[in-house]
Design an enzyme around this catalytic site. Structure first.
Site, PDB file in Angstrom:
ATOM      1  N   SER A 186     -77.775-102.437  -3.186  1.00 49.24           N
ATOM      2  CA  SER A 186     -78.403-103.510  -3.960  1.00 49.24           C
ATOM      3  C   SER A 186     -78.611-104.822  -3.218  1.00 49.24           C
ATOM      4  O   SER A 186     -79.024-105.797  -3.831  1.00 49.24           O
ATOM      5  CB  SER A 186     -77.589-103.770  -5.238  1.00 49.24           C
ATOM      6  OG  SER A 186     -77.721-102.676  -6.107  1.00 49.24           O
ATOM      7  N   SER A 245     -79.573-103.858  -8.182  1.00 52.71           N
ATOM      8  CA  SER A 245     -78.979-104.726  -9.193  1.00 52.71           C
ATOM      9  C   SER A 245     -79.115-106.196  -8.827  1.00 52.71           C
ATOM     10  O   SER A 245     -78.959-107.062  -9.677  1.00 52.71           O
ATOM     11  CB  SER A 245     -77.501-104.379  -9.397  1.00 52.71           C
ATOM     12  OG  SER A 245     -76.743-104.670  -8.244  1.00 52.71           O
ATOM     13  N   LYS A 249     -76.458-114.542  -8.324  1.00 50.38           N
ATOM     14  CA  LYS A 249     -76.527-113.313  -9.133  1.00 50.38           C
ATOM     15  C   LYS A 249     -75.637-113.447 -10.353  1.00 50.38           C
ATOM     16  O   LYS A 249     -74.491-113.898 -10.254  1.00 50.38           O
ATOM     17  CB  LYS A 249     -76.109-112.115  -8.272  1.00 50.38           C
ATOM     18  CG  LYS A 249     -76.239-110.760  -8.961  1.00 50.38           C
ATOM     19  CD  LYS A 249     -75.942-109.639  -7.976  1.00 50.38           C
ATOM     20  CE  LYS A 249     -76.037-108.273  -8.639  1.00 50.38           C
ATOM     21  NZ  LYS A 249     -75.827-107.173  -7.673  1.00 50.38           N
TER      22      LYS A 249
END
Length: 439
Positions: free
Chosen positions: A174, A150, A80
């Site tokens: 998320s 996210s 991420k």
């Protein structure tokens, strides 16, 4: 299986082929890159990916003598884009950090790299992983819908078989919500179980690093590497004779037909497998968890982004500006009450959850909503995030449009390995839930 289809392997399968010298890391990486090339126009899961860097790293891994190889040797992982990577930019989906290189790895990336994982690229996120306005990424099962949360790129990349697992983070929902929307396992360990050094967070009290995979067996691999352990080694789990709690929570009226049907089907499947399922109504003091989470998160965000606000306010999303400026007029008393009340409820939920094999609860209101303007509601996730308990999305069900709907299992804090054992057996049962991926 042809080399072209190696991308379809889960991590455990690919690892075995590499260990047996039946495929090389480079061959595996090329299959994944081919998959991305075929699908990237539709899914767009990557914020940064350099095929030449990937292949160079793959060849380096192939050159390591067998006796020196790590436990994840050659397995590709998406990271991420709020986690530092020494050989890739970390941009946080923000113009403030466009093409920003910080030449260190975040602690989770260090751990994976040392274990022999192939750091494949940076997956998309919302701005600073803090807002609900969607990134560019599309749900691989329906390009007109959000992949959620996210951690959108990580969830979509794993679901679309572009990598076997990926790193995500959760502040509200998320990890769990994208797991549900994409039809994969999303595991949020106990808060604090994994180092967050080198990861840009918005809430010191909530943010947790977690993982996506297409099997619990793969999650067990990565849990070993991160040394997740319970105080007592969990016994092998059997569903027959176990007692599960069905917990709809106060926000159950926001459940759509897909989630309602998933909870009903899950109850039926567990009972058919010999388990006992009883409905759990939490004590009234848990009913304010949504508001308490909001106060806790608001107080943390107010501090976390003061620097960017001070030097580049015009480049921040309005939501973050309002948080830093405390537009809601939250008092310090509100913040302290949230911190203290939630802290007092954590040992209570441990005791309640400890009376069951696991708590079964919704992962999302329904299927992924249409459009990319919003990543969807985290209303069913925030309470469990604030309580710091481990949570895992189990796929297996579908909504009215044939898109995935998952359900969450909850255990007491620092029962992470126990929860994975339970999830592995429950996951086998939920495969009969009716959802079949068309990817």
């Amino acid at each position: 299986m042809s080399f072209h289809n190696l991308h379809r392997l889960n991590a455990s399968e690919a690892l075995q082929l590499i260990r047996d010298d039946r495929i090389s890391v480079e061959q595996y990486a090329k299959s994944l890159l081919n998959r991305i090339q075929e699908r990237d126009d539709q899914v767009q899961a990557w914020a940064y990916l350099d095929p030449e860097l990937v292949l160079s790293q793959a060849r380096s891994l192939d050159s390591i003598p067998k006796e020196q190889r790590g436990p994840l040797h050659g397995l590709a992982v998406g990271v991420k884009d709020i986690m530092y990577t020494k050989d890739m930019p970390t941009e946080h989906n923000s113009p403030i950090y466009r093409s920003s290189f910080v030449q260190i790895d975040a602690s989770p990336v260090m751990t994976l790299r040392k274990a022999g994982a192939l750091i494949f690229g940076k997956t998309t996120t919302t701005e600073f992983a803090s807002i609900t306005v969607g990134s560019k990424t599309h749900n691989p099962h329906d390009y007109g819908r959000t992949p959620g949360g996210s951690s959108s790129g990580s969830g979509a990349a794993v679901a679309d078989m572009q990598v076997p697992f990926a790193l995500g983070t959760q502040t509200a929902g998320s990890i769990i919500r994208p797991g549900s929307f994409n039809g994969i396992f999303g595991f949020k360990p106990t808060w604090g179980a994994i180092s967050r050094e080198g990861v840009r967070f918005c809430s010191i009290n909530l943010d947790t690093v977690g993982f996506y995979a297409r099997s619990v067996q793969d999650l067990q691999l990565i849990a070993d590497v991160f040394r997740l352990s319970d105080d007592e080694d969990p016994e092998p789990f059997t569903v027959r004779g176990a007692k599960f709690a069905l917990c709809k929570t106060k926000v159950w009226p926001q459940a759509g037909p897909g989630t309602v049907q998933a909870m009903e089907k899950a109850t039926e499947l567990l009972r058919s497998a010999g388990a006992e399922v009883e409905e759990l109504v939490l004590p009234e003091e848990f009913n304010k968890m949504q508001d308490l989470h909001a106060f806790m998160m608001g107080g943390d965000v107010r501090v976390a982004f003061l620097g960017e606000y001070t030097v580049a306010k015009d480049s921040l999303d309005d939501f973050m500006v309002r948080q830093v400026e405390n537009a809601s007029k939250m008092t310090r008393r509100d913040q302290l009450n949230a911190l203290d009340t939630i802290a007092s409820l954590r040992p209570k939920i441990d005791t309640i959850a400890g009376g069951y094999a696991a708590i079964l609860t919704p992962s999302s209101p329904d299927e992924a909503p249409e459009g990319l303007g919003s990543t969807g509601s985290a209303v069913f996730n925030t309470m469990w995030t604030a309580l710091h308990v481990p949570a895992i999305n189990i796929p297996g069900f579908s909504g009215g449009n044939g898109l995935p709907v998952g359900l969450t299992l909850i255990a007491p804090r620092y029962k992470d390995r126990y929860l994975l054992n339970v999830s592995e057996e429950v996951g086998k049962i939920f495969k009969e839930g009716g959802w079949v991926s068309r990817l």
